[in-house]
Write an enzyme that holds these catalytic residues in place. Structure first.
Site, PDB file in Angstrom:
ATOM      1  N   ASP A 102       0.831  -1.208   0.000  1.00 27.18           N
ATOM      2  CA  ASP A 102       0.000   0.000   0.000  1.00 27.18           C
ATOM      3  C   ASP A 102       0.865   1.257   0.000  1.00 27.18           C
ATOM      4  OD1 ASP A 102      -2.223  -1.612   0.115  1.00 27.18           O
ATOM      5  OD2 ASP A 102      -2.449  -1.424   2.295  1.00 27.18           O
TER       6      ASP A 102
HETATM    7  N1  URA Z   1      -1.410  -5.839   3.892  1.00 27.63           N
HETATM    8  C1  URA Z   1      -1.880  -4.571   3.878  1.00 27.63           C
HETATM    9  O1  URA Z   1      -2.919  -4.297   4.436  1.00 27.63           O
HETATM   10  N2  URA Z   1      -1.163  -3.648   3.224  1.00 27.63           N
HETATM   11  C2  URA Z   1       0.012  -3.899   2.612  1.00 27.63           C
HETATM   12  O2  URA Z   1       0.629  -2.987   2.056  1.00 27.63           O
HETATM   13  C3  URA Z   1       0.488  -5.212   2.643  1.00 27.63           C
HETATM   14  C4  URA Z   1      -0.241  -6.177   3.282  1.00 27.63           C
END
Ligand code: URA
Length: 230
Positions: A102
């Protein structure tokens, strides 16, 4: 693709000629004579017939990046900097991300042009653990570990997550190991307890750990040994 199909797709050979060429061991893949029609040919393979080049084979490329916060795990984005902007490599547009993170998640990000390699790394069937360091807004309760280990139902995908391993490090910090990578998976798992993830950092994907020498935003090619571990 199978070598017999690869050769038959070329305008110069029909299927009978392909069978003969293979039987007579006149086809070489990466310098070795091949007679098995099922032999796998990839975009990275060098293929020759009687020493004449049929496919040169692209170089396979693999990089490890320490993703900083505030950039998008995508190859293009109209608004924000992308992880590809951090790479100074020719033909970087050929690369794809093996397991996105993310916008504000940091840590290990792997980029490659080798689709088979990245599938092995990310598909849940290979059960390679993805390990995250997590900080949360609320305290992590004693019931979290058992719930994560049993799996959580994700209504949108209509599935139950695979058993995940939670190691509580402090009142609001933990290390979580998951073997799949569903959309926002870690945040949704903690979200089950209405507990917001305030920091998320990927430390490891299977045998590959983030190189501690890499500062956020830095990257390096993987070594031969690292590539072969997947
Ligand atoms: N899980 C999440 O919620 N975000 C990420 O970036 C990776 C795994």
């Amino acid at each position: 693709m199978r070598i017999d199909r690869f050769l038959s797709n070329l305008p110069r050979f029909n299927r009978q000629q392909v069978r003969l060429l293979l039987a007579e061991r006149r086809i070489q893949v990466d310098g070795q004579p091949v007679n098995d029609p099922r032999h796998d040919v990839r975009e990275f393979s060098r293929v020759e017939c009687d020493g004449q080049l049929l496919q040169a084979g692209k170089p396979a490329r693999y990089f490890m990046l320490h993703k900083p916060p505030g950039c998008v795990s995508a190859t293009v984005d109209p608004q924000h900097a992308t992880v590809l902007d951090l790479l100074d490599e020719p033909d970087k547009g050929d690369l794809h991300i093996a397991g996105r993170l993310d916008f504000n998640t940091t840590g290990l990000l792997l980029l490659t042009n080798d689709g088979q390699w990245s599938r092995r790394l990310t598909q849940p069937q290979t059960k390679l653990p993805k390990v995250y360091y997590v900080e949360t807004e609320q305290e992590i309760g004693p019931d979290y570990a058992a719930t994560f280990s049993a799996g959580l139902y994700f209504a949108f995908e209509d599935l139950t997550t695979q058993p995940a391993d939670l190691q509580v490090l402090g009142p609001k910090s933990a290390r979580l190991s998951i073997i799949e990578g569903r959309y926002h998976q870690v945040k949704r798992m903690f979200g089950h307890f209405n507990n917001k993830v305030t920091r998320l950092h990927r430390e490891r994907m299977g045998p590959l750990a983030l190189d501690e020498q890499l500062a956020p935003g830095q990257y390096r090619p993987l070594t031969e040994a690292e590539i072969r571990q997947i």
